[in-house]
Scaffold this active site. Structure first.
Site, PDB file in Angstrom:
ATOM      1  N   HIS A 112       0.885  -1.219  -0.043  1.00  0.00           N
ATOM      2  CA  HIS A 112      -0.022   0.006   0.114  1.00  0.00           C
ATOM      3  C   HIS A 112       0.819   1.290  -0.039  1.00  0.00           C
ATOM      4  CE1 HIS A 112      -3.254   2.749   1.393  1.00  0.00           C
ATOM      5  NE2 HIS A 112      -4.075   1.874   1.548  1.00  0.00           N
ATOM      6  N   GLU A 215      -1.123   1.189  -5.197  1.00  0.00           N
ATOM      7  CA  GLU A 215      -0.866  -0.096  -4.538  1.00  0.00           C
ATOM      8  C   GLU A 215      -0.778  -1.425  -5.456  1.00  0.00           C
ATOM      9  OE1 GLU A 215      -3.964  -0.120  -1.504  1.00  0.00           O
ATOM     10  OE2 GLU A 215      -4.077   2.136  -2.014  1.00  0.00           O
TER      11      GLU A 215
HETATM   12  C1  BG6 Z   1      -7.045   1.798   0.162  1.00  0.00           C
HETATM   13  C2  BG6 Z   1      -8.597   1.605   0.219  1.00  0.00           C
HETATM   14  O1  BG6 Z   1      -6.168   0.841  -0.268  1.00  0.00           O
HETATM   15  O2  BG6 Z   1      -6.859   2.093   1.664  1.00  0.00           O
HETATM   16  C3  BG6 Z   1      -9.327   2.743   0.427  1.00  0.00           C
HETATM   17  O3  BG6 Z   1      -8.676   1.335  -1.308  1.00  0.00           O
HETATM   18  C4  BG6 Z   1      -9.042   2.917   1.874  1.00  0.00           C
HETATM   19  O4  BG6 Z   1     -10.742   2.184   0.516  1.00  0.00           O
HETATM   20  C5  BG6 Z   1      -7.496   3.066   2.149  1.00  0.00           C
HETATM   21  O5  BG6 Z   1      -9.772   3.896   2.502  1.00  0.00           O
HETATM   22  C6  BG6 Z   1      -7.182   3.439   3.652  1.00  0.00           C
HETATM   23  O6  BG6 Z   1      -7.555   2.357   4.353  1.00  0.00           O
HETATM   24  P1  BG6 Z   1      -7.169   2.378   5.959  1.00  0.00           P
HETATM   25  O7  BG6 Z   1      -7.622   1.184   6.396  1.00  0.00           O
HETATM   26  O8  BG6 Z   1      -5.597   2.301   6.047  1.00  0.00           O
HETATM   27  O9  BG6 Z   1      -7.840   3.539   6.465  1.00  0.00           O
END
Ligand code: BG6
Length: 243
Positions: A112, A215
């Site tokens: 990510h 990502e």
């Molecule tokens: C992304 C998702 O990968 O991560 C989003 O597609 C999400 O929907 C974002 O809001 C952040 O996620 P988190 O759990 O780290 O707040």
């Protein structure tokens, strides 16, 4: 030498497990988002403390294995490894999953990456034209992207399926980063924009202007299922493109 941060880290990031760190490159595993059986969004790997297996000045290999806590929400013994190598203007990550149990082990995953940008509103992700995506802002409705680049006029949250193995992240000021992947079929592109940023406690209200996430993932294409003793490996290479 001018040192420039290329990865984003929120000023409000919390460095206390089980909170995931808001920035860098969290490992989403054993699931991306809600695409799996674990209770935690994006799985639990990003919320736990990993062991360092090997370390060198320009490289580190980290591992995580199952515990009673992980087995309670994901009943599979596993070992996952992240090997990171820092080069001149590049970062290479190899993510390996091993099923150390005796039953088939399904998972989805993502690296990510939070890219730090000067101006997200003028940034773009290139290489996804003609690719089908699931729009997470429209109940994962399927859309084929006809645009030559993904831009960020507001919130963007898309899971591109079977995306090409090379992408470019272009900052508003013209700087370019190349993302090359192997064995991750999918790419997620995300920017929360103002309203969602305001709802995130570990993210500054204006920080959406300084980042986007691109990502590499195993997500919209469906899960991998590893048999007992089997291993799966996938990589991403981030590289500064000198213009
Ligand atoms: C992304 C998702 O990968 O991560 C989003 O597609 C999400 O929907 C974002 O809001 C952040 O996620 P988190 O759990 O780290 O707040």
């Amino acid at each position: 030498m001018v040192v420039q941060e290329l990865l984003f880290l929120s000023k409000q990031a919390v460095f206390q497990p089980p909170t995931a760190i808001r920035g860098g490159i969290p490992v989403c595993w054993p699931q991306f988002s809600d695409m799996g059986q674990a209770k935690t969004a994006h799985g639990f790997a990003r919320n736990l403390t990993w062991e360092i297996e090997q370390q060198a000045p320009d490289a580190v290999t980290m591992t995580l294995v199952h515990s009673d806590a992980t087995l309670a929400q994901y009943p599979h013994p596993f070992k996952i490894t992240l090997a990171v190598v820092v080069g001149e203007g590049s970062l290479t990550q190899t993510f390996t999953v091993t099923n150390t149990g005796s039953a088939p082990m399904p998972f989805t995953a993502a690296l990510h990456t939070y890219f730090r940008l000067h101006d997200a509103s003028a940034a773009a992700v290139r290489g996804l034209q003609g690719v089908r995506y699931l729009d997470s802002l429209q109940q994962r409705k399927e859309v084929v992207d006809v645009e030559s680049e993904v831009t960020f006029p507001g919130e963007v949250d898309r899971i591109y399926c079977n995306a090409p193995d090379e992408l470019v992240v272009a900052d508003g000021d013209g700087a370019l980063m190349r993302v090359a992947k192997t064995s991750f079929p999918d790419v997620v592109v995300w920017n929360p924009a103002a309203a969602k940023a305001a709802r995130m406690s570990d993210f500054g209200d204006d920080e959406w202007k300084e980042m986007i996430c691109a990502e590499v993932a195993q997500a919209g294409s469906g899960p991998i299922s590893l048999g007992p003793g089997e291993e799966w490996a996938a990589t991403q290479v981030l590289e500064v493109v000198n213009s």
